[in-house]
Design a protein around this motif. Structure first.
Motif, mmCIF file in Angstrom:
data_model
loop_
_atom_site.group_PDB
_atom_site.id
_atom_site.type_symbol
_atom_site.label_atom_id
_atom_site.label_comp_id
_atom_site.label_asym_id
_atom_site.label_seq_id
_atom_site.Cartn_x
_atom_site.Cartn_y
_atom_site.Cartn_z
ATOM 1 N N SER A 11 0.817 -1.223 0.000
ATOM 2 C CA SER A 11 0.000 0.000 0.000
ATOM 3 C C SER A 11 0.848 1.270 0.000
ATOM 4 O O SER A 11 0.365 2.344 -0.329
ATOM 5 N N VAL A 12 2.115 1.151 0.420
ATOM 6 C CA VAL A 12 2.983 2.339 0.449
ATOM 7 C C VAL A 12 4.200 2.177 -0.464
ATOM 8 O O VAL A 12 5.215 2.852 -0.293
ATOM 9 N N ALA A 13 4.081 1.260 -1.444
ATOM 10 C CA ALA A 13 5.212 1.011 -2.351
ATOM 11 C C ALA A 13 5.292 2.127 -3.386
ATOM 12 O O ALA A 13 4.656 2.065 -4.433
ATOM 13 N N GLY A 14 6.041 3.167 -3.115
ATOM 14 C CA GLY A 14 6.238 4.256 -4.075
ATOM 15 C C GLY A 14 5.482 5.512 -3.703
ATOM 16 O O GLY A 14 4.463 5.470 -3.020
ATOM 17 N N PRO A 15 5.998 6.659 -4.181
ATOM 18 C CA PRO A 15 5.450 7.972 -3.819
ATOM 19 C C PRO A 15 3.972 8.117 -4.181
ATOM 20 O O PRO A 15 3.195 8.699 -3.412
ATOM 21 N N GLU A 16 3.583 7.579 -5.344
ATOM 22 C CA GLU A 16 2.203 7.717 -5.797
ATOM 23 C C GLU A 16 1.249 7.038 -4.798
ATOM 24 O O GLU A 16 0.222 7.615 -4.403
ATOM 25 N N ARG A 30 -10.839 14.300 8.434
ATOM 26 C CA ARG A 30 -11.759 15.427 8.215
ATOM 27 C C ARG A 30 -13.202 15.083 8.551
ATOM 28 O O ARG A 30 -14.050 15.964 8.607
ATOM 29 N N GLN A 31 -13.451 13.780 8.770
ATOM 30 C CA GLN A 31 -14.761 13.405 9.309
ATOM 31 C C GLN A 31 -14.816 13.666 10.807
ATOM 32 O O GLN A 31 -15.826 13.409 11.452
ATOM 33 N N GLY A 32 -13.665 14.074 11.383
ATOM 34 C CA GLY A 32 -13.645 14.381 12.806
ATOM 35 C C GLY A 32 -13.057 13.282 13.678
ATOM 36 O O GLY A 32 -13.024 13.400 14.897
ATOM 37 N N ASP A 33 -12.596 12.184 13.059
ATOM 38 C CA ASP A 33 -12.023 11.101 13.856
ATOM 39 C C ASP A 33 -10.575 11.404 14.238
ATOM 40 O O ASP A 33 -9.851 12.070 13.501
ATOM 41 N N ASP A 34 -10.152 10.885 15.389
ATOM 42 C CA ASP A 34 -8.725 10.842 15.712
ATOM 43 C C ASP A 34 -8.133 9.642 14.992
ATOM 44 O O ASP A 34 -8.726 8.563 14.982
ATOM 45 N N VAL A 35 -6.968 9.838 14.376
ATOM 46 C CA VAL A 35 -6.403 8.765 13.552
ATOM 47 C C VAL A 35 -4.965 8.457 13.942
ATOM 48 O O VAL A 35 -4.125 9.358 14.034
ATOM 49 N N VAL A 36 -4.693 7.186 14.178
ATOM 50 C CA VAL A 36 -3.323 6.691 14.322
ATOM 51 C C VAL A 36 -3.087 5.749 13.140
ATOM 52 O O VAL A 36 -3.903 4.860 12.886
ATOM 53 N N VAL A 37 -2.017 5.993 12.394
ATOM 54 C CA VAL A 37 -1.744 5.189 11.203
ATOM 55 C C VAL A 37 -0.467 4.379 11.429
ATOM 56 O O VAL A 37 0.560 4.943 11.816
ATOM 57 N N VAL A 38 -0.545 3.089 11.202
ATOM 58 C CA VAL A 38 0.633 2.228 11.321
ATOM 59 C C VAL A 38 1.047 1.818 9.913
ATOM 60 O O VAL A 38 0.201 1.396 9.120
ATOM 61 N N VAL A 39 2.334 1.965 9.576
ATOM 62 C CA VAL A 39 2.765 1.557 8.239
ATOM 63 C C VAL A 39 3.935 0.581 8.289
ATOM 64 O O VAL A 39 4.742 0.589 9.214
ATOM 65 N N SER A 40 3.984 -0.229 7.250
ATOM 66 C CA SER A 40 5.097 -1.164 7.050
ATOM 67 C C SER A 40 6.149 -0.487 6.176
ATOM 68 O O SER A 40 5.969 0.627 5.716
ATOM 69 N N ALA A 41 7.249 -1.202 5.938
ATOM 70 C CA ALA A 41 8.279 -0.722 5.022
ATOM 71 C C ALA A 41 7.733 -0.751 3.595
ATOM 72 O O ALA A 41 6.894 -1.574 3.258
ATOM 73 N N MET A 42 8.212 0.190 2.767
ATOM 74 C CA MET A 42 7.763 0.278 1.379
ATOM 75 C C MET A 42 8.132 -0.982 0.607
ATOM 76 O O MET A 42 9.298 -1.391 0.600
ATOM 77 N N GLY A 43 7.146 -1.539 -0.083
ATOM 78 C CA GLY A 43 7.367 -2.625 -1.037
ATOM 79 C C GLY A 43 8.519 -3.553 -0.735
ATOM 80 O O GLY A 43 8.471 -4.324 0.229
ATOM 81 N N ASP A 44 9.572 -3.464 -1.555
ATOM 82 C CA ASP A 44 10.658 -4.435 -1.487
ATOM 83 C C ASP A 44 11.813 -4.014 -0.585
ATOM 84 O O ASP A 44 12.871 -4.648 -0.590
ATOM 85 N N THR A 45 11.618 -2.928 0.194
ATOM 86 C CA THR A 45 12.732 -2.402 0.991
ATOM 87 C C THR A 45 13.419 -3.478 1.816
ATOM 88 O O THR A 45 14.647 -3.594 1.829
ATOM 89 N N THR A 46 12.622 -4.268 2.522
ATOM 90 C CA THR A 46 13.191 -5.264 3.423
ATOM 91 C C THR A 46 14.041 -6.270 2.649
ATOM 92 O O THR A 46 15.157 -6.602 3.057
ATOM 93 N N ASP A 47 13.520 -6.717 1.491
ATOM 94 C CA ASP A 47 14.289 -7.670 0.681
ATOM 95 C C ASP A 47 15.604 -7.056 0.214
ATOM 96 O O ASP A 47 16.644 -7.723 0.200
ATOM 97 N N GLU A 48 15.556 -5.773 -0.159
ATOM 98 C CA GLU A 48 16.787 -5.119 -0.629
ATOM 99 C C GLU A 48 17.822 -5.035 0.492
ATOM 100 O O GLU A 48 19.011 -5.258 0.264
ATOM 101 N N LEU A 49 17.353 -4.711 1.701
ATOM 102 C CA LEU A 49 18.283 -4.633 2.821
ATOM 103 C C LEU A 49 18.880 -6.008 3.112
ATOM 104 O O LEU A 49 20.080 -6.152 3.367
#
Lengths: 412, 412
Positions: A11-16, A30-49
């Motif tokens: 879902s976060v693989a690349g700027p787009e 903007r609906q008024g909710d409090d939001v906490v967002v958890v993200v993983s590493a972008m696409g293939d980052t882990t494999d590259e490392l």
């Protein structure tokens, strides 16, 4: 309302894609909710490392692996925070250690011990969207740890529990949990709602949408999960505690797993302690055993069969090679070309005819059952791997009237 | 002995180079020294991260830039620690925040306020090689900060100061500090030894080996620096306090800088406060002014000229455009095609003939001097950019007998 959202690596693989996730987060905010967002590493980052590591050493210290891999999520949170800021919302990114996600010392597969919520609550109170790095925490020595497989899901659910969030949304690249793998069964249907226990069985059985660890955590703290796609706005699958009334649905889904190997020890003398000897030896080598079958005794000897993940087969065979003499077995065999197909449903326990229906459906396809294992909410069969797809389709057809589940209550 | 080593981005660009650095660290460790290693991000990592940012926003929050860019050094320390571990030495990597490098709040160009040494000393006492991420620290809010340009050099020198290290080695991709740029002057020689003050002038004057900030820090705490190549084992240049006796050397090196633009305001009325008005306005826009010359008054008006970095020219012109009316200047001119050439040497102050020698050498090449600026240990001239290389060669020839400096003492 306080919502925790989790976006996986695709879902976060690349700027787009990051910009698209940012828009989605901002819409919710903007609906008024409090939001906490958890993200993983972008696409293939882990494999590259990891491929960098392989050029340096074949045996990296696990502490340093955590130091390395945790950078992947840190990149994601910074970029997502920038994208949200660009859309005009107040936002701050936090690493696992910054949040105060405290874990044990087991590098590369740490477990969360405690989550300090002071900083999170402070930032939420200041009107910030908080973007948190999934998969990582900190031990008491102030060292970075990672949570191993399914880590980001677990971070999201644990944060939702610690913050007493109203909902935890898990965004992924599929539309939700299906009655069977849509790649095998074209008319598989999305389940609008499943119970934690059903999801646990489905997760363990190879429906790779959610890691069982995160489902366990959600069950313990009663956090409703919504598994849905980050690529559209369709409703996905809600996972929550389902009351008795709703358990009328017999079969929720069909799962299959090709990562299975079978090992059989034959002509094992029937003496107390034999099973302990075998399975303790396997546990000592960290081999997870799934199904265990002991055949009825014949002439004072038993056959003992069990399944392991294919990746553990080599280790398991090395153990069996040693242990066979200690238990005075006649010998052993193994088979990698097997698969596990399962039907899962909370109502199964009160519908004794279901197992027979399953066996009948498979028999009509001339599919031989090698091993059978049952629990309160699932029945699994080990069959030839080459017959798995056909088996899943046959089972889906047979139970198709049961696997309609539009409102969590269906008639079997 | 306690040694702090710093390896720049090109020294750790790729697994092969990281393994070579590891070998070098281990060789030192096996001589019995305690070693703290500071590393930068690998090669182009920082540029790659910035190009990701540009696809997301043109105005990223600086806090999130620090969150993002600090991952580059974290990758380096983990990989270097793995490589050192592979060679059989005890090693641990630490991020800036983990070390306890406390900075102020100025994200992207933070200054170090304090370094807590407890963890470092603990790890050193446990026999570990300690690998520290350069360029980064933590503010009082527990947020990651970066130190801006020359940050990793500054980390190394500050750690050496905090730990009272015996030596700080700065590994780079050149052999040391030269009497002039070897690309312009083929017979430029490596300086075995320069004083902090000379190095500061050389650093400011465009010899891009060491950032002035780190030299300042080394001078304040009296840390000897050894600038040397990571690609060979040659001795480089030692930078340390040099006693009076040793100041006999007149000219240590010739520096040049092409990143210069000149702005002139002409016919400015000679009234108190005029210079303040101009240069305060420039300071307000964060434009660093280098050389300032005010010509002798003529008919009650002055000409005021100054130089700025070419990258600041646009900003500077916008300020001048506005300020010219306030100071009632007759108008202004600017020139981008200029360069600064300088001779630097601690002994210059007591050798009044040096300036004349410099001007004579340039005059013999028919090189016109546009502006002249002097300090105790340097003389700089602004000339046409196209004549810079010829000027440097002429000066190096003329002062060539002075710039031999085999043991920090030479006759002028």
């Amino acid at each position: 309302m306080l919502v925790v959202q989790k976006y996986g690596g695709s879902s976060v693989a690349g700027p787009e894609r990051i910009r698209r996730v940012a828009q989605r987060v901002v819409d919710l905010r903007r609906q008024g909710d409090d939001v906490v967002v958890v993200v993983s590493a972008m696409g293939d980052t882990t494999d590259e490392l990891i491929s960098l590591v392989q050029k340096i050493t074949d045996n990296p210290p696990e502490r340093e692996m955590d130091m390395l891999l945790s950078t992947g999520e840190q990149v994601s949170i910074a970029l997502l925070a920038m994208a949200i800021n660009k859309l005009g919302e107040k936002v701050i990114s936090l690493t696992g250690p910054q949040v105060g996600i405290l874990t044990d010392d087991v590098h590369t597969k740490a477990r969360i011990v405690e989550i300090k919520t002071d900083r999170l609550k402070e930032e939420l109170a200041a009107g910030q969207v908080v973007v948190v790095a999934g998969f990582q925490g900190m031990n008491t020595a102030n060292d970075i740890t990672t949570l191993g497989r399914g880590g980001s899901d677990t971070t999201a659910v644990a944060l939702a529990a610690a913050l007493k969030a109203d909902l935890c949304e898990i965004f992924t690249d599929v539309d939700g949990v299906f009655t069977a793998d849509p790649r095998l069964v074209p008319d598989a249907r999305k389940l609008p709602c499943v119970s934690y226990d059903e999801m646990l069985e489905l997760a363990h059985l190879g429906a790779a949408v959610l890691h069982p660890r995160s489902v366990e955590c959600a069950k313990i703290y009663g956090i409703p999960l919504h598994v849905r796609s980050s690529f559209n706005h369709n409703l996905g699958t809600i996972i929550k505690e389902v009351g008795e009334m709703e358990k009328a649905l017999v079969v929720t889904g069909i799962a299959h797993d090709l990562n299975v190997a079978k090992i059989g020890l034959f002509d094992v003398p029937d003496r107390p302690g034999i099973a302990w000897t075998i399975f303790q030896a396997l546990a000592d080598e960290n081999v997870n055993v799934d199904i265990i079958i002991q055949s009825a005794m014949r002439n004072g000897v038993n056959d003992i069969s069990f399944t392991v993940a294919q990746s553990d087969l080599k280790k398991a065979l090395a153990v069996v090679e040693k242990v066979q003499h200690r238990v005075e077995a006649g010998g052993y065999t193994y088979d990698e070309n097997v698969a596990k197909v399962s039907i899962v449903g909370a109502g199964m326990v009160s519908n004794p005819g279901v197992a027979a229906m399953m066996f009948d459906a498979l028999a009509r396809e001339n599919i031989n059952l090698d091993m059978i294992s049952t629990s309160e909410i699932k029945i699994s069969c080990i069959i030839k791997a080459s017959e798995a797809a056909r088996a899943v389709r046959a089972l889906h057809r047979r139970f198709s009237s049961c696997v309609e589940n539009e409102n969590c209550v269906a008639s079997a």
